[in-house]
Design a protein around this motif. Structure first.
Motif, PDB file in Angstrom:
ATOM      1  N   THR A  74      36.267  26.617  19.152  1.00  9.84           N
ATOM      2  CA  THR A  74      36.014  25.371  19.879  1.00  9.84           C
ATOM      3  C   THR A  74      34.976  24.508  19.161  1.00  9.84           C
ATOM      4  OG1 THR A  74      36.577  26.390  21.980  1.00  9.84           O
ATOM      5  CG2 THR A  74      35.209  24.412  22.074  1.00  9.84           C
ATOM      6  N   ILE A  75      33.935  25.138  18.660  1.00 12.48           N
ATOM      7  CA  ILE A  75      32.888  24.377  17.966  1.00 12.48           C
ATOM      8  C   ILE A  75      33.464  23.666  16.741  1.00 12.48           C
ATOM      9  CG2 ILE A  75      30.763  24.591  16.601  1.00 12.48           C
ATOM     10  CD1 ILE A  75      29.973  26.883  18.562  1.00 12.48           C
ATOM     11  N   LEU A  76      34.216  24.414  15.932  1.00  7.68           N
ATOM     12  CA  LEU A  76      34.765  23.810  14.714  1.00  7.68           C
ATOM     13  C   LEU A  76      35.824  22.752  15.038  1.00  7.68           C
ATOM     14  CD1 LEU A  76      34.961  26.907  12.344  1.00  7.68           C
ATOM     15  CD2 LEU A  76      33.214  25.118  12.432  1.00  7.68           C
ATOM     16  N   GLU A  77      36.656  23.010  16.029  1.00  9.14           N
ATOM     17  CA  GLU A  77      37.658  22.008  16.412  1.00  9.14           C
ATOM     18  C   GLU A  77      36.989  20.744  16.953  1.00  9.14           C
ATOM     19  OE1 GLU A  77      41.451  24.887  17.521  1.00  9.14           O
ATOM     20  OE2 GLU A  77      40.284  24.003  19.142  1.00  9.14           O
ATOM     21  N   ASP A  78      35.957  20.950  17.783  1.00 11.41           N
ATOM     22  CA  ASP A  78      35.266  19.774  18.327  1.00 11.41           C
ATOM     23  C   ASP A  78      34.581  18.960  17.226  1.00 11.41           C
ATOM     24  OD1 ASP A  78      36.061  20.254  20.889  1.00 11.41           O
ATOM     25  OD2 ASP A  78      34.172  21.169  21.531  1.00 11.41           O
ATOM     26  N   TYR A  79      34.024  19.660  16.254  1.00 20.92           N
ATOM     27  CA  TYR A  79      33.312  18.943  15.200  1.00 20.92           C
ATOM     28  C   TYR A  79      34.285  18.288  14.203  1.00 20.92           C
ATOM     29  CZ  TYR A  79      30.020  17.769  11.542  1.00 20.92           C
ATOM     30  OH  TYR A  79      29.278  17.074  10.613  1.00 20.92           O
ATOM     31  N   TYR A  80      35.239  19.083  13.685  1.00 20.60           N
ATOM     32  CA  TYR A  80      36.095  18.578  12.601  1.00 20.60           C
ATOM     33  C   TYR A  80      37.331  17.817  13.101  1.00 20.60           C
ATOM     34  CZ  TYR A  80      33.221  21.251   9.416  1.00 20.60           C
ATOM     35  OH  TYR A  80      32.161  21.733   8.704  1.00 20.60           O
ATOM     36  N   LEU A  81      37.910  18.250  14.190  1.00 20.26           N
ATOM     37  CA  LEU A  81      39.129  17.588  14.652  1.00 20.26           C
ATOM     38  C   LEU A  81      38.849  16.503  15.687  1.00 20.26           C
ATOM     39  CD1 LEU A  81      41.499  20.679  14.963  1.00 20.26           C
ATOM     40  CD2 LEU A  81      41.276  19.086  13.040  1.00 20.26           C
ATOM     41  N   ASN A  82      37.942  16.815  16.623  1.00 13.92           N
ATOM     42  CA  ASN A  82      37.654  15.847  17.690  1.00 13.92           C
ATOM     43  C   ASN A  82      36.491  14.925  17.349  1.00 13.92           C
ATOM     44  OD1 ASN A  82      39.700  17.146  19.114  1.00 13.92           O
ATOM     45  ND2 ASN A  82      38.271  18.577  20.052  1.00 13.92           N
ATOM     46  N   GLU A  83      35.866  15.194  16.185  1.00 11.15           N
ATOM     47  CA  GLU A  83      34.770  14.357  15.663  1.00 11.15           C
ATOM     48  C   GLU A  83      33.646  14.169  16.684  1.00 11.15           C
ATOM     49  OE1 GLU A  83      36.582  10.824  14.091  1.00 11.15           O
ATOM     50  OE2 GLU A  83      37.607  11.930  12.519  1.00 11.15           O
ATOM     51  N   MET A  84      33.334  15.223  17.404  1.00 14.49           N
ATOM     52  CA  MET A  84      32.224  15.169  18.357  1.00 14.49           C
ATOM     53  C   MET A  84      30.900  15.321  17.608  1.00 14.49           C
ATOM     54  SD  MET A  84      33.742  17.459  21.521  1.00 14.49           S
ATOM     55  CE  MET A  84      32.222  17.437  22.447  1.00 14.49           C
ATOM     56  N   SER A  85      29.864  14.719  18.136  1.00 11.41           N
ATOM     57  CA  SER A  85      28.535  14.850  17.531  1.00 11.41           C
ATOM     58  C   SER A  85      27.966  16.231  17.865  1.00 11.41           C
ATOM     59  CB  SER A  85      27.602  13.767  18.072  1.00 11.41           C
ATOM     60  OG  SER A  85      27.299  14.032  19.427  1.00 11.41           O
ATOM     61  N   MET A  86      26.950  16.642  17.109  1.00  6.52           N
ATOM     62  CA  MET A  86      26.330  17.932  17.369  1.00  6.52           C
ATOM     63  C   MET A  86      25.639  17.916  18.731  1.00  6.52           C
ATOM     64  SD  MET A  86      27.457  19.614  14.880  1.00  6.52           S
ATOM     65  CE  MET A  86      26.847  21.122  15.543  1.00  6.52           C
ATOM     66  N   ALA A  87      25.102  16.770  19.128  1.00  4.65           N
ATOM     67  CA  ALA A  87      24.462  16.671  20.448  1.00  4.65           C
ATOM     68  C   ALA A  87      25.488  16.890  21.561  1.00  4.65           C
ATOM     69  CB  ALA A  87      23.784  15.308  20.607  1.00  4.65           C
ATOM     70  N   ASP A  88      26.671  16.287  21.409  1.00  2.00           N
ATOM     71  CA  ASP A  88      27.731  16.471  22.415  1.00  2.00           C
ATOM     72  C   ASP A  88      28.225  17.924  22.450  1.00  2.00           C
ATOM     73  OD1 ASP A  88      27.564  13.824  23.138  1.00  2.00           O
ATOM     74  OD2 ASP A  88      29.250  13.198  21.858  1.00  2.00           O
ATOM     75  N   ILE A  89      28.337  18.522  21.265  1.00  2.00           N
ATOM     76  CA  ILE A  89      28.768  19.927  21.206  1.00  2.00           C
ATOM     77  C   ILE A  89      27.709  20.826  21.858  1.00  2.00           C
ATOM     78  CG2 ILE A  89      29.245  21.864  19.635  1.00  2.00           C
ATOM     79  CD1 ILE A  89      30.545  19.780  17.728  1.00  2.00           C
TER      80      ILE A  89
END
Length: 184
Positions: free
Chosen positions: A138-153
């Motif tokens: 989930t962390i990697l998908e949110d960061y790389y695919l969903n382009e979420m910020s680290m704060a949002d993650i």
């Protein structure tokens, strides 16, 4: 009628997707001489050719099991391109420098091998992602695919701050890299 249908490319792909062992065996035997020739004329042995061809066949099989995978070339070209790239990697690992001599009829398809190899790489990455488990996936998908910020993650995953999420992402990424290497 049914026998004739097994001889066209589309039927081969369908049969491979359905795990038809007779067709797998036929395709395996049909294109092995091409890979054997490639490896033998480029400093290899028959056993190495068998290994390379087995690896390429597995890449083809696993790719075809993905519902979203579209084979954009012939099975023969796919197997040749993947085998060629795997053989090049083996030669590089053995520190053998050579200008790879291609089977002449496949030289025009060498440029396609980059996209085929990229597709094969994607299959490996997806397989590694499946093995990665949670929360890393989930962390990697949110960061790389969903382009979420680290704060949002951090907020989503319950970390105290973005730095903790970033540290976890780094650990997850390294774990993913190890899994990819294991799957190669």
């Amino acid at each position: 009628m049914k026998k004739t249908a097994l001889f066209n490319e589309e039927s081969f792909v369908k049969a491979l997707r359905e795990n038809n062992e007779a067709v797998m065996s036929r395709i395996y035997k049909l294109y092995f001489p091409m890979v054997l020739h490639l490896v033998l004329v480029n400093s290899g042995t028959e056993d190495e050719a068998k290994d390379i061809y087995q690896e390429a066949f597995i890449v083809l099989y696993e790719s075809l099991q993905r519902p979203d995978f579209q084979l954009r070339c012939s099975i023969k070209t796919f197997l040749y391109s993947v085998s060629r790239n795997h053989w090049l990697k083996r030669l590089q690992a053995k520190k053998i420098k050579t200008d790879l001599k291609d089977v002449e009829e496949f030289i025009p398809f060498v440029e396609d091998s980059v996209s085929i190899e990229n597709e094969a790489r994607l299959v490996t990455i997806e397989a590694a992602m499946q093995r990665l488990g949670e929360p890393c996936r989930t962390i990697l998908e949110d960061y790389y695919l969903n382009e979420m910020s680290m704060a949002d993650i951090a907020e989503k995953m319950g970390y105290t701050n973005a730095d903790n999420a970033k540290t976890q992402k780094y650990k997850c990424f390294n774990r993913l890299k190890r899994l990819i290497e294991e799957l190669k």
